[in-house]
Design a protein around this motif. Structure first.
Motif, PDB file in Angstrom:
ATOM      1  N   GLN A  34       0.831  -1.214   0.000  1.00  0.00           N
ATOM      2  CA  GLN A  34       0.000   0.000   0.000  1.00  0.00           C
ATOM      3  C   GLN A  34       0.859   1.256   0.000  1.00  0.00           C
ATOM      4  O   GLN A  34       0.554   2.236  -0.697  1.00  0.00           O
ATOM      5  CB  GLN A  34      -0.942  -0.029   1.209  1.00  0.00           C
ATOM      6  CG  GLN A  34      -2.003  -1.119   1.115  1.00  0.00           C
ATOM      7  CD  GLN A  34      -2.698  -1.393   2.433  1.00  0.00           C
ATOM      8  OE1 GLN A  34      -2.270  -0.913   3.484  1.00  0.00           O
ATOM      9  NE2 GLN A  34      -3.774  -2.180   2.396  1.00  0.00           N
ATOM     10  N   ARG A  38       1.139   4.210  -2.796  1.00  0.00           N
ATOM     11  CA  ARG A  38       0.929   5.628  -2.476  1.00  0.00           C
ATOM     12  C   ARG A  38       2.091   6.464  -2.999  1.00  0.00           C
ATOM     13  O   ARG A  38       1.900   7.535  -3.589  1.00  0.00           O
ATOM     14  CB  ARG A  38       0.797   5.820  -0.954  1.00  0.00           C
ATOM     15  CG  ARG A  38       0.735   7.281  -0.514  1.00  0.00           C
ATOM     16  CD  ARG A  38      -0.559   7.939  -0.980  1.00  0.00           C
ATOM     17  NE  ARG A  38      -0.558   9.381  -0.734  1.00  0.00           N
ATOM     18  CZ  ARG A  38      -0.491  10.305  -1.680  1.00  0.00           C
ATOM     19  NH1 ARG A  38      -0.387   9.946  -2.954  1.00  0.00           N
ATOM     20  NH2 ARG A  38      -0.505  11.582  -1.377  1.00  0.00           N
ATOM     21  N   LEU A  43      -2.174   5.275  -5.562  1.00  0.00           N
ATOM     22  CA  LEU A  43      -3.191   5.583  -4.561  1.00  0.00           C
ATOM     23  C   LEU A  43      -3.144   7.069  -4.247  1.00  0.00           C
ATOM     24  O   LEU A  43      -2.066   7.629  -4.015  1.00  0.00           O
ATOM     25  CB  LEU A  43      -2.957   4.804  -3.256  1.00  0.00           C
ATOM     26  CG  LEU A  43      -3.239   3.306  -3.245  1.00  0.00           C
ATOM     27  CD1 LEU A  43      -2.847   2.719  -1.891  1.00  0.00           C
ATOM     28  CD2 LEU A  43      -4.702   3.009  -3.542  1.00  0.00           C
ATOM     29  N   SER A  44      -4.295   7.724  -4.201  1.00  0.00           N
ATOM     30  CA  SER A  44      -4.361   9.114  -3.763  1.00  0.00           C
ATOM     31  C   SER A  44      -4.314   9.165  -2.240  1.00  0.00           C
ATOM     32  O   SER A  44      -4.479   8.140  -1.557  1.00  0.00           O
ATOM     33  CB  SER A  44      -5.657   9.756  -4.256  1.00  0.00           C
ATOM     34  OG  SER A  44      -6.773   9.192  -3.579  1.00  0.00           O
ATOM     35  N   GLU A  45      -4.113  10.366  -1.690  1.00  0.00           N
ATOM     36  CA  GLU A  45      -4.105  10.503  -0.234  1.00  0.00           C
ATOM     37  C   GLU A  45      -5.457  10.122   0.355  1.00  0.00           C
ATOM     38  O   GLU A  45      -5.523   9.483   1.415  1.00  0.00           O
ATOM     39  CB  GLU A  45      -3.732  11.932   0.178  1.00  0.00           C
ATOM     40  CG  GLU A  45      -3.834  12.208   1.685  1.00  0.00           C
ATOM     41  CD  GLU A  45      -3.022  11.253   2.555  1.00  0.00           C
ATOM     42  OE1 GLU A  45      -3.424  11.052   3.720  1.00  0.00           O
ATOM     43  OE2 GLU A  45      -2.005  10.708   2.085  1.00  0.00           O
ATOM     44  N   PHE A  48      -5.518   6.455   0.427  1.00  0.00           N
ATOM     45  CA  PHE A  48      -4.510   5.886   1.325  1.00  0.00           C
ATOM     46  C   PHE A  48      -4.831   6.137   2.802  1.00  0.00           C
ATOM     47  O   PHE A  48      -4.471   5.325   3.657  1.00  0.00           O
ATOM     48  CB  PHE A  48      -3.147   6.494   0.975  1.00  0.00           C
ATOM     49  CG  PHE A  48      -1.996   5.965   1.798  1.00  0.00           C
ATOM     50  CD1 PHE A  48      -1.664   4.625   1.787  1.00  0.00           C
ATOM     51  CD2 PHE A  48      -1.238   6.833   2.586  1.00  0.00           C
ATOM     52  CE1 PHE A  48      -0.592   4.136   2.538  1.00  0.00           C
ATOM     53  CE2 PHE A  48      -0.172   6.364   3.332  1.00  0.00           C
ATOM     54  CZ  PHE A  48       0.148   5.011   3.313  1.00  0.00           C
ATOM     55  N   LYS A  49      -5.502   7.236   3.094  1.00  0.00           N
ATOM     56  CA  LYS A  49      -5.733   7.632   4.491  1.00  0.00           C
ATOM     57  C   LYS A  49      -6.336   6.526   5.354  1.00  0.00           C
ATOM     58  O   LYS A  49      -5.793   6.201   6.421  1.00  0.00           O
ATOM     59  CB  LYS A  49      -6.599   8.890   4.545  1.00  0.00           C
ATOM     60  CG  LYS A  49      -6.860   9.381   5.974  1.00  0.00           C
ATOM     61  CD  LYS A  49      -7.685  10.666   5.980  1.00  0.00           C
ATOM     62  CE  LYS A  49      -7.969  11.112   7.408  1.00  0.00           C
ATOM     63  NZ  LYS A  49      -8.763  12.375   7.436  1.00  0.00           N
ATOM     64  N   ARG A  52      -3.625   3.801   6.012  1.00  0.00           N
ATOM     65  CA  ARG A  52      -2.552   4.129   6.948  1.00  0.00           C
ATOM     66  C   ARG A  52      -3.084   4.234   8.379  1.00  0.00           C
ATOM     67  O   ARG A  52      -2.399   3.829   9.323  1.00  0.00           O
ATOM     68  CB  ARG A  52      -1.829   5.414   6.536  1.00  0.00           C
ATOM     69  CG  ARG A  52      -2.650   6.690   6.505  1.00  0.00           C
ATOM     70  CD  ARG A  52      -1.746   7.912   6.279  1.00  0.00           C
ATOM     71  NE  ARG A  52      -2.477   9.138   5.982  1.00  0.00           N
ATOM     72  CZ  ARG A  52      -3.079   9.886   6.892  1.00  0.00           C
ATOM     73  NH1 ARG A  52      -3.060   9.521   8.161  1.00  0.00           N
ATOM     74  NH2 ARG A  52      -3.708  10.998   6.539  1.00  0.00           N
TER      75      ARG A  52
END
Length: 563
Positions: A34, A38, A43-45, A48-49, A52
């Motif tokens: 992942q 990112r 993957l966009s933020e 991804f948020k 994470r």
């Protein structure tokens, strides 16, 4: 093959089996992929948020912050040394101990995170469920397994709750984060009434342990003291009853408004009787045999914990008494930083991570390594992180306490201020946190320096000063005898003072005494509050006792008459 089959069971925490190790390795590799996606931009933020957060990784003001789980606060020396290694290698040479008995690192690079998690997994640690809308790290009494007033070792039940809650399919995406604390003593040392669920052991009429269960407590922008939903829950029903509470919350908790999503809001909206009725209906409908904690089940988990050999020389208490009589500095520290132990010749040691003028909860890699060394040498290779942001060695021989104190002194960890005005709880505040309105650290340092004299601290006596940099209350300011909240006034940092809070059996929410003040004026205000208390207190009164006896007026006058 895991080395857990050959090494002795560590004292105080659960030893992983092969299933646990395999699970952590798979989780690390999943997150490694992942992170790579990112960094590559696949993957966009926004995408991804949530990934994470499920691995304890936050994006703060200046860098990523990684929060490492320390279940019920207990670690062995090899785990502590790994934390020191991470601080040296991947952070700026320190870690920050938190009020959920965890540790966090504030200067982490995204690309380093998979390697950090792999190294944590090698010592049976991780960062799972330290963030996100899930059941967070279950906290417990820092004197668990050692306290003289303990009815049951709550770490065993906390471990059961950890295994039940980890990646629970129903509770991975709750309306909001969820926090549980459990005390094995009738005396609340875990702030049970300020948790989503608080569990406190109590003696039952038949001699068996029962659990008093509180629900709907919390701080933040709507501070609420939790209410008792069950006062004599049998041990065998603990898991089923907590599952019933979570099911009701998951079904009825609000998801349309983040500020009204916590279970405390649901309990208040429905009323305790209606909420309890829904929980009891869910509980009655469950196949409770699937959840029953039989004596055999509890014993099997308990068997995964190492047991200390609590045998001390017969003259250990006399040796300690002689050492204290010969050294007044050691005697002062022993008065403030120890707690009675259930075994003859032993004592519990509380280590302040809050030197005068220091940053509450911060420890350098050198200090973290020193704590590991001391744990190996004096406390059966075990230590605990407390919800007060300090460290406890649970089982120390009284005849070895002087040598331990010297070892702490060499590491700069022998400050004699536990439970005193220098023992401040503070969040990282605006120095790190993107949510904060004000900096918590500088004002904590100034108050600590103002009252650095150990004689003065002892004269003032037991008091809790808690500081939060915003209304989210990570510094638990609502529960401080003196609480300080950072607020923003047209771009300037001001601080609001509350008085009368408590997180113990007499749980209460502190009340605002007046308008917010600038930083230095707030430090002066705290000094005037202390002067007023010392003038007006009666023999044996804590600050909180004097405040409750006299009310707010004399304290408010002392702050604002000269402000």
């Amino acid at each position: 093959m895991s080395d857990t089959a050959t090494r002795p069971l560590p004292v105080g925490h659960y030893t992983y089996d092969q299933v646990d190790h395999d699970f952590l390795r798979a989780r690390v590799e999943q997150f490694r992929d992942q992170v790579a996606r990112r960094i590559s931009g696949e993957l966009s933020e926004d995408e991804f948020k949530p990934l994470r957060l499920m691995n304890g990784l936050y994006h703060q003001l200046h860098a990523y912050m990684l929060r490492v789980a320390v279940p019920y606060g207990t670690m062995d020396a090899r785990q502590v040394r790994m934390l020191a290694h991470i601080a040296r290698t991947y952070d700026r040479d320190y870690g920050h101990f938190t009020t959920r008995q965890n540790i966090q690192f504030n200067w982490i690079r995204l690309e380093d995170t998979p390697e950090i998690l792999e190294q944590l997994a090698s010592v049976e640690m991780h960062a799972i469920q330290t963030s996100g809308n899930c059941i967070r790290n279950v906290t417990s009494d820092e004197f668990a397994g050692a306290a003289a007033d303990e009815l049951v070792d709550p770490r065993v039940h906390a471990e059961i709750l950890r295994q039940w809650s980890t990646l629970h399919p129903e509770f991975t995406f709750l309306p909001r984060k969820f926090k549980i604390a459990i005390s094995g003593s009738p005396h609340d040392r875990v702030a049970a009434r300020f948790h989503d669920i608080g569990v406190v052991a109590k003696p039952g009429p038949d001699g068996a342990v029962r659990f008093e269960v509180f629900v709907g407590g919390g701080m933040g922008r709507t501070p609420i003291v939790g209410v008792r939903i069950h006062d004599h829950l049998p041990e065998e029903d603990l898991l089923a009853y907590l599952e019933a509470i979570l099911r009701v919350y998951n079904a009825y908790g609000r998801r349309d408004n983040i500020y009204k999503a916590r279970i405390k809001i649901l309990v208040q909206a429905l009323g305790l009787d209606a909420f309890r009725e829904k929980v009891e209906a869910e509980f009655a409908a469950m196949d409770r045999a699937r959840y029953r904690l039989t004596p055999e089940t509890v014993a099997a988990i308990r068997a995964r914990f190492g047991t200390p050999d609590l045998i001390a020389p017969a003259d250990a208490p006399a040796k300690l008494a002689a050492d204290r009589a010969a050294n007044p500095h050691f005697d002062r520290w022993a008065r403030t930083n120890t707690h009675p132990h259930r075994a003859p010749g032993f004592i519990c040691v509380a280590v302040s991570v809050k030197p005068a003028g220091g940053i509450p909860g911060d420890a350098t890699s050198h200090q973290i390594d020193a704590l590991a060394d001391i744990a190996e040498r004096f406390s059966f290779d075990e230590l605990r992180v407390t919800h007060m942001q300090n460290i406890v060695f649970g089982h120390v021989r009284q005849d070895e306490l002087l040598a331990l104190w010297h070892a702490l002194g060499e590491a700069g960890l022998a400050t004699p201020n536990l439970g005193l005005i220098g023992d401040i709880i503070a969040c990282p505040g605006l120095d790190y946190c993107a949510l904060a309105n004000a900096r918590s650290i500088p004002i904590a340092q100034k108050i600590s320096a103002r009252f650095a004299d150990p004689t003065l601290q002892e004269q003032i006596g037991r008091i809790h000063v808690n500081i939060s940099g915003c209304i989210n209350a990570c510094g638990h300011h609502h529960a401080g005898h003196i609480g300080i909240l950072g607020v923003d006034k047209k771009g300037e940092e001001f601080f609001q003072i509350t008085l009368g809070g408590s997180a113990e059996d007499d749980a209460a929410i502190g009340q605002i005494i007046g308008p917010a003040l600038p930083e230095d004026a707030t430090v002066d205000a705290v000094a005037r509050l202390i002067e007023t208390y010392l003038t007006l207190r009666q023999e044996g009164e804590r600050f909180l006792d004097t405040y409750r006896r006299l009310g707010q007026a004399p304290f408010k006058d002392s702050v604002y008459a000269t402000a």
